[in-house]
Design an enzyme around this catalytic site. Sequence first.
Site, PDB file in Angstrom:
ATOM      1  N   GLY A 283      99.115  74.356-133.830  1.00  0.00           N
ATOM      2  CA  GLY A 283      97.958  75.224-134.050  1.00  0.00           C
ATOM      3  C   GLY A 283      98.402  76.601-134.497  1.00  0.00           C
ATOM      4  O   GLY A 283      99.324  77.175-133.925  1.00  0.00           O
TER       5      GLY A 283
ATOM      6  N   THR B  58     104.874  66.549-133.088  1.00  0.00           N
ATOM      7  CA  THR B  58     105.343  67.544-134.028  1.00  0.00           C
ATOM      8  C   THR B  58     105.520  67.076-135.452  1.00  0.00           C
ATOM      9  O   THR B  58     105.189  67.795-136.358  1.00  0.00           O
ATOM     10  CB  THR B  58     106.692  68.129-133.575  1.00  0.00           C
ATOM     11  OG1 THR B  58     107.459  67.078-133.059  1.00  0.00           O
ATOM     12  CG2 THR B  58     106.486  69.207-132.567  1.00  0.00           C
TER      13      THR B  58
ATOM     14  N   GLU C 135      65.899  54.929-134.022  1.00  0.00           N
ATOM     15  CA  GLU C 135      65.206  53.627-133.985  1.00  0.00           C
ATOM     16  C   GLU C 135      65.153  53.053-132.577  1.00  0.00           C
ATOM     17  O   GLU C 135      65.340  51.872-132.374  1.00  0.00           O
ATOM     18  CB  GLU C 135      65.880  52.612-134.919  1.00  0.00           C
ATOM     19  CG  GLU C 135      66.331  53.107-136.268  1.00  0.00           C
ATOM     20  CD  GLU C 135      65.235  53.783-137.059  1.00  0.00           C
ATOM     21  OE1 GLU C 135      64.080  53.763-136.603  1.00  0.00           O
ATOM     22  OE2 GLU C 135      65.529  54.368-138.098  1.00  0.00           O
TER      23      GLU C 135
END
Lengths: 605, 605
Positions: A190, A151, A421
């Site tokens: 969120g 938090t 590569e």
Amino acid sequence: MCSCGLEEFVCSQTQETNKIPYDYLSHKEKYERAVENVAVVFKCIHKIYEEMDGSNDAYRDTIVRFLKRTPCNDGSPVAVHILMFLPAILGQASAEQRAQWLPRAINANIIGTFAQDAAAPKPRPARPIDKSRTGLRHAHLVLPFFLNLQTELGHGTFIRGLETTATYDSKTKEFILNTPTLTSSKWWPGGLGHTANYCVVVAQLYINAKHYGIHSFMLQLRDEETHIPLPGVEVGNIGAKFGLNSVDNGFLRLKNVRIPRTHMFMKYAKVLECKDMDSSLLVLEKLKTDPESISRPESEKELDQDPNGKWDWNRGPEVQILDFNTQQHKLLISIATYYAFNSLADELSKVHEEVTLDLQKGSLLRLPELHALACCLKAICSSDTAACVEQCRLACGGHGYMSSSNLPIIYGMATAACTYEGENTVLLLQTARFLVKTWQAAKNREVLMSTVSYFAMFFEFRESFCWENSMDGIMRGFEIVAASHIDKCVKNIEKRMKSGMPYEDAWNLTSIQLVAAAEYTTISKQDIELLNHRYEELLTKIRPNAVGLVDAFDFSDDVLNSTLGAYDGRVYERLMAEALKSPLNAEPVNRTFHTHLKPLMRGKL
Amino acid sequence: MCSCGLEEFVCSQTQETNKIPYDYLSHKEKYERAVENVAVVFKCIHKIYEEMDGSNDAYRDTIVRFLKRTPCNDGSPVAVHILMFLPAILGQASAEQRAQWLPRAINANIIGTFAQDAAAPKPRPARPIDKSRTGLRHAHLVLPFFLNLQTELGHGTFIRGLETTATYDSKTKEFILNTPTLTSSKWWPGGLGHTANYCVVVAQLYINAKHYGIHSFMLQLRDEETHIPLPGVEVGNIGAKFGLNSVDNGFLRLKNVRIPRTHMFMKYAKVLECKDMDSSLLVLEKLKTDPESISRPESEKELDQDPNGKWDWNRGPEVQILDFNTQQHKLLISIATYYAFNSLADELSKVHEEVTLDLQKGSLLRLPELHALACCLKAICSSDTAACVEQCRLACGGHGYMSSSNLPIIYGMATAACTYEGENTVLLLQTARFLVKTWQAAKNREVLMSTVSYFAMFFEFRESFCWENSMDGIMRGFEIVAASHIDKCVKNIEKRMKSGMPYEDAWNLTSIQLVAAAEYTTISKQDIELLNHRYEELLTKIRPNAVGLVDAFDFSDDVLNSTLGAYDGRVYERLMAEALKSPLNAEPVNRTFHTHLKPLMRGKL
């Protein structure tokens, strides 16, 4: 509601023709795109629940079906509202509070988020409520997983260090909420950035200067009409992240924000007025069978442990998280790998120069060796580097998930090298071919090239090999194990060919082992035990030089470009400064409030 | 040049005050920001080389110092120009071609990219050229690593499948270049999207309908004055990626593009006019000591192998890459993991329900078990899921690096779960505490809870345990190994405490082993051998059902949202379609050409 199937329903809600694909959008645009889908998310949840049969698995099934069917590709700004804010009201609010908050939260009249922590009282299994109203009857089933929500900016798994305070003012019968320091800023919830207008805040409770532990409070963040943050409330987006950029994870700073006494979550504890004493009293009403009270002390013991008497978050930048053995295990390996790869690069350059000289003299002898070496080192160095970067990023906890740590970008570059590569598995098989071929030469006692000369030792000393706990012994051990691996692969191929299998099929079936052979990474069980012991002791010895060894890499702050890796160690100041640069934070209210959130909150689903 | 140090020089070039941080930008803006830095990149390379002493390590040192000092945080649009286009001219061009192209490329009058592949002739160590002019004297040192550059949309490591053609027209003395199919579109070269105006193209050479193998050609892509693509040249950006979004990796489609005969790279092979026969002739001038001619056949054998007679890229979507054992190893583990985690979730729900019922009856007995189980499963499921996603992403090669595959976003979500709701290492240590505590109970022959009842077996049957290659035997084996682990940890802690160490220190020093104990992942060496064999055979057996097992997950295309995972398998069409949606491709010339690239190309560094 229409009678069509769920798939068609979701599909009809989410046609995004002619829109620019999500991946091309800016951080701000990604959030705005996500808010445009918020109403669909609510509709889907309701629709899915309608279709459920109310069985015991209903909640889990709802979530699973939701995730399988709903376009929340990169998260949703209302996920915490659905998964945590609603269950918090169900589990921690008193009956009166629930009656007041729950219907509004269920109908999305208010959108909330949740700044709880492991130390705070957890939602308990709630009495089933009317299914048709909420779809949340089994919400508690998911709760065992919500253990350690981070938090505060400076406080993750360490619980008692939370700094946010709720001070009771008995005159006005209000709590005064404060985040007195930078590190006490709420960080991560969120939806907190620009979506939520309410929030569950966890804070240290003080009544008459006495500390009463950690409690939860319902806090209004923004004006319901204008969405402007209320006085004393500083709220915003924490910035771009490795993923989940549809979610506006936010920060919150509070300065003397007053909330009524009745906004403390009162199911298990409440502050009562005691008129005769002109003071207040905290009443705890603990359930006899309180699951948290049993499991939590364990957890606190774990999290509060102080390995060397130095563990004190409040001392700020002096905290030495590296004193934890598990952190050393993660980070010192990466430092060692850096030094090892530097030496390998020198060695490969040397071989390359030698082979180039040989070529000029007309000798091709060592060319296959160089090829095998380059293939193997490209694959190993790139995949180990990617793994080390990710290990370090994870060791930084949530902060390593922030783009401003630069670790996500470094990982993106590192993991690319596993593919470009020459794809690593293909390259390792090239090396394996060389090893198998050379093995035959070794069997025939031919002269071997320098990097594989240890094959000869295998044939000579295999039986008499005895583990020795020294640098030389470790080298010898690795060589024996590598050689045994190749020996086993060759035998495997030969066996399969004897049974009539063509060489290429035998090779293909053995190729997993072959890749392992090219990796040189295993050693016998008892040898590992000895090494483990030595390793743990080495960690302790290297620990004091860890910072010096990293400073010697000599990367400037400008190039590292990381909030976490800067020379002055001012991590929290930098994290906040980078967050404030987010274009989302340039305006207090995002345009999507007016176009999407407000209609939703007014019941226009 | 000023006399200040390199750090100050770079710093003075890259002050980015008041700019929005890179991470907040859109895909298009990230590219534009990168082009703004291109001139600085060129200046840094020149400046760094000036400071070198010309020793053998000069080139490597240049690159290392460049990477340590230059702000190419997320790659650069001119990296391929510097690292591959220039060396290609040095290594493959004839003396006349070099004289024509090299000075222009070095001075950035033209910016190139490189669509080479493993099958194409590689640059060879070139004669040292004037150091003061180029800074590329040791360019060849880096070349052994450039082995398998992916070039075409449908062709990665499989070399001979390249479809781009160069057909010689003896009348006009030109080559006609074509990418006849979607899968032959050049795909990936860095800088190809909007930066480069020249390109090295690798193509199958045809003269008078006869195939002459693969050769390289210098192709002008865009008008030097306007930067508009030349007729027949379709060029653009391949889209957002997991990382390296500063680099405009591009695609290229060619339709009857004519280039002069002298634009074939002619150091090792050239097409000559034979006047007497009115036809042409390919002249190959191979160096006697050609490193590639020795190492390449090995490589081709590897890459062209056809395990079950089905390996034919040209058949398009029918290619079954899953027939490779190494691919099965990567992918089938993920499928099995999905099914295992589903069962685990069911099991945990069951335990949760049982414990809830117990609680209602007042029994707290199994609460610590549930806590330990939930902690462990959260940590294991989240970290294994992240690892599986990344494994699958890497198994898709370069296509898995495209954002449009959705795998980067899925990884971003999966790896977040390793940190949120309880950091994994902390959670595993919680489980470890439970295990150590329960171990004491097992030693005392107390009754054990169901999930740890196997502890008892360890004390009873440890000595007589015998590996059995059956499902039951495997389970038993795992239990024995897990129990042995815990046994060792407990002994370790006890030993350390006997030597006077406090419990918490002993715990900390043993914590790496404890984390491993909570993971249950090891088993003895000879047992692994037996399992390995069985495992390889199982892969072959499961192979036919792999697709069905995944279809049973029942995720819709809309939710998967992936160019690679769609039901119809039209991978290449989708990849190209998503690329074309990039806002960068909405206009043929990006604004930064006029503001930054053109001044650079006109020598206004």
